[in-house]
Design a protein around this motif. Structure first.
Motif, PDB file in Angstrom:
ATOM      1  N   GLU A   9       0.814  -1.217   0.000  1.00 46.29           N
ATOM      2  CA  GLU A   9       0.000   0.000   0.000  1.00 46.29           C
ATOM      3  C   GLU A   9       0.846   1.264   0.000  1.00 46.29           C
ATOM      4  OE1 GLU A   9      -4.100  -1.157   2.335  1.00 46.29           O
ATOM      5  OE2 GLU A   9      -2.295  -0.801   3.531  1.00 46.29           O
ATOM      6  N   GLN A  10       2.020   1.193   0.589  1.00 44.66           N
ATOM      7  CA  GLN A  10       2.893   2.366   0.689  1.00 44.66           C
ATOM      8  C   GLN A  10       3.741   2.587  -0.567  1.00 44.66           C
ATOM      9  OE1 GLN A  10       5.238   1.752   4.238  1.00 44.66           O
ATOM     10  NE2 GLN A  10       3.424   1.390   5.486  1.00 44.66           N
ATOM     11  N   MET A  11       3.761   1.628  -1.461  1.00 45.31           N
ATOM     12  CA  MET A  11       4.583   1.762  -2.662  1.00 45.31           C
ATOM     13  C   MET A  11       3.973   2.775  -3.614  1.00 45.31           C
ATOM     14  SD  MET A  11       5.807  -1.921  -4.007  1.00 45.31           S
ATOM     15  CE  MET A  11       6.556  -3.066  -2.878  1.00 45.31           C
ATOM     16  N   PRO A  12       4.811   3.613  -4.188  1.00 49.13           N
ATOM     17  CA  PRO A  12       4.290   4.502  -5.230  1.00 49.13           C
ATOM     18  C   PRO A  12       3.897   3.667  -6.457  1.00 49.13           C
ATOM     19  CG  PRO A  12       6.655   4.862  -4.858  1.00 49.13           C
ATOM     20  CD  PRO A  12       6.208   3.805  -3.905  1.00 49.13           C
ATOM     21  N   ASP A  13       2.842   4.067  -7.122  1.00 49.55           N
ATOM     22  CA  ASP A  13       2.383   3.316  -8.292  1.00 49.55           C
ATOM     23  C   ASP A  13       3.472   3.189  -9.356  1.00 49.55           C
ATOM     24  OD1 ASP A  13      -0.064   2.817  -7.148  1.00 49.55           O
ATOM     25  OD2 ASP A  13      -1.106   4.423  -8.219  1.00 49.55           O
ATOM     26  N   ALA A  14       4.341   4.171  -9.460  1.00 49.97           N
ATOM     27  CA  ALA A  14       5.415   4.131 -10.454  1.00 49.97           C
ATOM     28  C   ALA A  14       6.352   2.948 -10.220  1.00 49.97           C
ATOM     29  CB  ALA A  14       6.202   5.436 -10.430  1.00 49.97           C
ATOM     30  N   LYS A  15       6.442   2.494  -8.997  1.00 49.74           N
ATOM     31  CA  LYS A  15       7.314   1.354  -8.649  1.00 49.74           C
ATOM     32  C   LYS A  15       6.852   0.074  -9.336  1.00 49.74           C
ATOM     33  CE  LYS A  15      10.364  -0.318  -5.471  1.00 49.74           C
ATOM     34  NZ  LYS A  15      11.731   0.129  -5.429  1.00 49.74           N
ATOM     35  N   MET A  16       5.572  -0.016  -9.650  1.00 49.01           N
ATOM     36  CA  MET A  16       5.015  -1.231 -10.243  1.00 49.01           C
ATOM     37  C   MET A  16       5.699  -1.597 -11.564  1.00 49.01           C
ATOM     38  SD  MET A  16       2.853  -2.389  -8.152  1.00 49.01           S
ATOM     39  CE  MET A  16       3.506  -1.598  -6.706  1.00 49.01           C
ATOM     40  N   ASN A  17       6.173  -0.620 -12.292  1.00 49.69           N
ATOM     41  CA  ASN A  17       6.812  -0.882 -13.583  1.00 49.69           C
ATOM     42  C   ASN A  17       8.332  -0.978 -13.507  1.00 49.69           C
ATOM     43  OD1 ASN A  17       4.376  -0.990 -15.081  1.00 49.69           O
ATOM     44  ND2 ASN A  17       4.269   1.239 -14.960  1.00 49.69           N
ATOM     45  N   GLU A  18       8.879  -0.882 -12.294  1.00 50.07           N
ATOM     46  CA  GLU A  18      10.324  -1.010 -12.125  1.00 50.07           C
ATOM     47  C   GLU A  18      10.727  -2.478 -12.098  1.00 50.07           C
ATOM     48  OE1 GLU A  18      11.776   1.151  -8.722  1.00 50.07           O
ATOM     49  OE2 GLU A  18      10.814   3.015  -9.382  1.00 50.07           O
ATOM     50  N   VAL A  19      11.989  -2.731 -12.428  1.00 54.36           N
ATOM     51  CA  VAL A  19      12.537  -4.083 -12.403  1.00 54.36           C
ATOM     52  C   VAL A  19      12.549  -4.596 -10.966  1.00 54.36           C
ATOM     53  CG1 VAL A  19      14.644  -5.438 -12.756  1.00 54.36           C
ATOM     54  CG2 VAL A  19      13.929  -3.773 -14.472  1.00 54.36           C
ATOM     55  N   PHE A  20      12.079  -5.806 -10.784  1.00 55.88           N
ATOM     56  CA  PHE A  20      12.082  -6.458  -9.483  1.00 55.88           C
ATOM     57  C   PHE A  20      13.391  -7.226  -9.326  1.00 55.88           C
ATOM     58  CE2 PHE A  20      11.215 -10.011  -6.611  1.00 55.88           C
ATOM     59  CZ  PHE A  20      10.665  -9.343  -5.534  1.00 55.88           C
ATOM     60  N   VAL A  21      14.318  -6.685  -8.558  1.00 55.86           N
ATOM     61  CA  VAL A  21      15.599  -7.282  -8.203  1.00 55.86           C
ATOM     62  C   VAL A  21      16.520  -7.481  -9.411  1.00 55.86           C
ATOM     63  CG1 VAL A  21      16.772  -9.226  -7.060  1.00 55.86           C
ATOM     64  CG2 VAL A  21      14.564  -8.436  -6.205  1.00 55.86           C
ATOM     65  N   ASP A  22      16.058  -8.169 -10.428  1.00 55.29           N
ATOM     66  CA  ASP A  22      16.861  -8.496 -11.603  1.00 55.29           C
ATOM     67  C   ASP A  22      15.911  -8.566 -12.800  1.00 55.29           C
ATOM     68  OD1 ASP A  22      18.172 -10.176 -13.652  1.00 55.29           O
ATOM     69  OD2 ASP A  22      19.683 -10.576 -12.104  1.00 55.29           O
ATOM     70  N   GLU A  23      16.381  -8.146 -13.968  1.00 57.23           N
ATOM     71  CA  GLU A  23      15.540  -8.148 -15.184  1.00 57.23           C
ATOM     72  C   GLU A  23      14.846  -9.482 -15.409  1.00 57.23           C
ATOM     73  OE1 GLU A  23      15.459  -6.082 -18.406  1.00 57.23           O
ATOM     74  OE2 GLU A  23      16.408  -4.359 -17.474  1.00 57.23           O
ATOM     75  N   LYS A  24      15.533 -10.588 -15.098  1.00 56.20           N
ATOM     76  CA  LYS A  24      14.957 -11.908 -15.374  1.00 56.20           C
ATOM     77  C   LYS A  24      13.666 -12.158 -14.602  1.00 56.20           C
ATOM     78  CE  LYS A  24      17.843 -14.426 -12.064  1.00 56.20           C
ATOM     79  NZ  LYS A  24      18.943 -15.367 -11.926  1.00 56.20           N
TER      80      LYS A  24
END
Length: 156
Positions: free
Chosen positions: A109-124
């Motif tokens: 809930e605290q994450m900015p919506d823009a974070k949703m499209n960021e890479v999670f840990v590693d591109e893979k």
């Protein structure tokens, strides 16, 4: 309502309090389950306790990443549940699941919506959105298994 808040709501639905998709949730299914039922093997299926541990393993691993840590979970360890030999041990596993699930939802809930499209840990691994959606789908998959196993235990 932002996408992170909506995802947190969907996550809580499958784990803690929802009825919309499956007409049940983890808390509803597991709260009335004894440690003996949770550890009873049905055929070649995983036990309810094993599936509970498995889901919590992944939730706790993602919480660690959400809190700024490294991705330390590995599939090969996701079923490494120590034997459960009492109601207290089963209750402790459930308490851990509920606490980790709530922490996951609160951090989401605290994450900015823009974070949703960021890479999670590693591109893979794709994006945060892909991994959060995957977690919700993974939970529904195992909720279905737990529900079926409970029904098989009650019918025998």
């Amino acid at each position: 309502m932002g996408s992170a808040v909506q995802l947190a709501k969907r996550f809580r639905e499958v784990l803690l309090d929802g009825l919309w998709i499956a007409n049940t949730n983890f808390k509803d299914q597991l709260s009335g389950t004894t440690w003996k039922q949770a550890t009873t093997k049905v055929g070649h299926l995983n036990t309810i306790a094993m599936l509970t541990f498995h889901i919590d393993y992944y939730i706790a691993g993602l919480v660690h990443v959400f809190e700024g840590g490294n991705l330390e979970i590995r599939d090969q360890y996701s079923f490494d549940l120590s034997p459960i030999e009492s109601q207290d041990q089963w209750d402790s596993l459930l308490t851990k699941l509920w606490e980790d699930a709530e922490k996951f939802a609160a951090l989401l809930e605290q994450m900015p919506d823009a974070k949703m499209n960021e890479v999670f840990v590693d591109e893979k691994y794709g994006t945060y959105l892909r991994n959060i959606d995957g977690m919700i789908e993974h939970c529904y998959y195992h909720l279905g298994q737990i529900t079926l196993i409970r029904n098989l235990l009650h019918s025998s």
